[in-house]
Design a protein around this motif. Structure first.
Motif, mmCIF file in Angstrom:
data_model
loop_
_atom_site.group_PDB
_atom_site.id
_atom_site.type_symbol
_atom_site.label_atom_id
_atom_site.label_comp_id
_atom_site.label_asym_id
_atom_site.label_seq_id
_atom_site.Cartn_x
_atom_site.Cartn_y
_atom_site.Cartn_z
ATOM 1 N N ALA A 222 -4.075 -10.458 -4.483
ATOM 2 C CA ALA A 222 -5.472 -10.513 -4.061
ATOM 3 C C ALA A 222 -6.124 -9.143 -3.982
ATOM 4 O O ALA A 222 -7.352 -9.039 -4.042
ATOM 5 N N CYS A 223 -5.332 -8.090 -3.847
ATOM 6 C CA CYS A 223 -5.863 -6.743 -3.588
ATOM 7 C C CYS A 223 -6.743 -6.244 -4.717
ATOM 8 O O CYS A 223 -6.269 -6.041 -5.841
ATOM 9 N N PRO A 224 -8.030 -5.996 -4.463
ATOM 10 C CA PRO A 224 -8.918 -5.510 -5.530
ATOM 11 C C PRO A 224 -8.679 -4.060 -5.911
ATOM 12 O O PRO A 224 -9.138 -3.606 -6.952
ATOM 13 N N ALA A 225 -7.961 -3.322 -5.075
ATOM 14 C CA ALA A 225 -7.658 -1.924 -5.384
ATOM 15 C C ALA A 225 -6.351 -1.782 -6.152
ATOM 16 O O ALA A 225 -5.982 -0.670 -6.550
ATOM 17 N N GLY A 226 -5.638 -2.885 -6.345
ATOM 18 C CA GLY A 226 -4.382 -2.837 -7.098
ATOM 19 C C GLY A 226 -3.262 -2.123 -6.381
ATOM 20 O O GLY A 226 -2.380 -1.543 -7.027
ATOM 21 N N ILE A 227 -3.263 -2.151 -5.042
ATOM 22 C CA ILE A 227 -2.165 -1.534 -4.296
ATOM 23 C C ILE A 227 -0.872 -2.290 -4.641
ATOM 24 O O ILE A 227 -0.812 -3.513 -4.507
ATOM 25 N N PRO A 228 0.168 -1.591 -5.082
ATOM 26 C CA PRO A 228 1.394 -2.289 -5.501
ATOM 27 C C PRO A 228 2.174 -2.850 -4.320
ATOM 28 O O PRO A 228 2.062 -2.365 -3.189
ATOM 29 N N LEU A 229 2.980 -3.832 -4.620
ATOM 30 C CA LEU A 229 3.775 -4.488 -3.589
ATOM 31 C C LEU A 229 4.786 -3.536 -2.948
ATOM 32 O O LEU A 229 5.262 -3.782 -1.839
ATOM 33 N N THR A 230 5.087 -2.442 -3.613
ATOM 34 C CA THR A 230 6.027 -1.461 -3.051
ATOM 35 C C THR A 230 5.497 -0.851 -1.758
ATOM 36 O O THR A 230 6.279 -0.282 -0.988
ATOM 37 N N ALA A 231 4.201 -0.961 -1.510
ATOM 38 C CA ALA A 231 3.645 -0.437 -0.257
ATOM 39 C C ALA A 231 4.257 -1.134 0.946
ATOM 40 O O ALA A 231 4.406 -0.534 2.016
ATOM 41 N N ILE A 232 4.615 -2.405 0.784
ATOM 42 C CA ILE A 232 5.221 -3.149 1.885
ATOM 43 C C ILE A 232 6.540 -2.505 2.303
ATOM 44 O O ILE A 232 6.849 -2.379 3.496
ATOM 45 N N ALA A 233 7.325 -2.095 1.318
ATOM 46 C CA ALA A 233 8.631 -1.484 1.611
ATOM 47 C C ALA A 233 8.476 -0.201 2.400
ATOM 48 O O ALA A 233 9.384 0.195 3.146
ATOM 49 N N ALA A 234 7.330 0.460 2.259
ATOM 50 C CA ALA A 234 7.124 1.731 2.952
ATOM 51 C C ALA A 234 7.129 1.561 4.463
ATOM 52 O O ALA A 234 7.518 2.484 5.187
ATOM 53 N N VAL A 235 6.706 0.397 4.941
ATOM 54 C CA VAL A 235 6.666 0.175 6.384
ATOM 55 C C VAL A 235 8.066 0.265 6.973
ATOM 56 O O VAL A 235 8.322 1.007 7.929
ATOM 57 N N ASN A 236 8.995 -0.495 6.397
ATOM 58 C CA ASN A 236 10.373 -0.461 6.900
ATOM 59 C C ASN A 236 11.059 0.867 6.578
ATOM 60 O O ASN A 236 11.863 1.369 7.375
#
Length: 248
Positions: A222-236
């Motif tokens: 859904a992200c209109p900026a194209g933020i990759p899913l790898t951003a999620i891993a950054a949290v952990n």
């Protein structure tokens, strides 16, 4: 062409909401969903009715203010495109378009299609900033950043804060948003000095205001900026790194 618009109407956060049906004539396929709402509001005003409240600003996919849900899809049927750029070319004459606000527990409805996305501001206040004492910032060229690293930081900094990731997530998680901020700031010299304090503060807000991440991946779609899913891993990753650093 003529379209039937089913639009969400809600007088306030505590008021019950409902869908209203309206017919809108002379709709051109190249128009955006927001322009369809503009046409509907002109029609409502001309007939003495209350226009539909919705947010928009730049209408260029930059500000993130326009987020709505179209036919059950955050922003609209086309992936990675903001509401202001979602076109009506996919609708045939006589089709029905259902428009409602972003649906997430962290985003209460203010009025009609407007939601309060202040929960995202809480994440920014917690850690989406850099603390630099006035007068102590080094010259811009004193701390060189490699081109590849700078470009990567800019890719994650592209988030426009529209809240689509939260509304698209079945759990109402904000890990894509938070991860983009944590990654962006950890890659740069001055912000990286606060990375451990930052992630602790951001995660505290995440756990209090948003749901858990289950890696569905709907956020990235859904992200209109194209933020990759790898951003999620950054949290952990950042949280683990902060924990290990504290133990050393």
């Amino acid at each position: 062409m003529k379209l039937t618009v089913e639009v969400w109407r809600q007088a306030g956060a505590a008021a019950p909401g409902r869908f209203e049906r309206h017919e809108v004539d002379d709709v051109e396929p190249h128009l955006s969903v927001l322009e369809l709402l503009d046409a509907l509001n002109e029609q409502l005003i001309d007939s003495g009715q209350e226009p539909v409240a919705f947010e928009s600003d730049c209408r260029e996919g930059i500000c993130g203010a326009c987020g709505i849900t179209v036919d059950g899809e955050v922003h609209g049927p086309e992936d990675n495109v903001p509401s202001c750029h979602q076109r009506l070319a996919g609708y045939a004459d006589g089709s029905t378009v259902r428009i409602e606000p972003l649906r997430a527990g962290a985003f209460p409805v203010v009025r009609d299609l407007i939601v309060d996305r202040g929960a995202l501001d809480c994440l920014i206040r917690a850690g989406g900033h850099v603390a630099v004492n006035a007068g102590t910032a080094p010259d811009a060229d004193a701390l060189p950043v490699g081109a590849e690293r700078a470009e990567l930081a800019l890719d994650f900094a592209a988030c426009i804060g529209c809240g689509a990731c939260v509304a698209a997530c079945p759990n109402g998680a904000a890990h894509l948003f938070a991860g983009s901020k944590l990654t962006h700031l950890s890659l740069l010299p001055l912000p990286s000095l606060e990375r451990h304090r930052r992630v602790v503060a951001v995660v505290d807000e995440l756990e209090e205001l948003f749901g858990p991440c289950s890696n569905y991946g709907e956020c990235a779609r859904a992200c209109p900026a194209g933020i990759p899913l790898t951003a999620i891993a950054a949290v952990n990753h950042e949280r683990l790194l902060a924990g290990l650093t504290r133990r050393l």
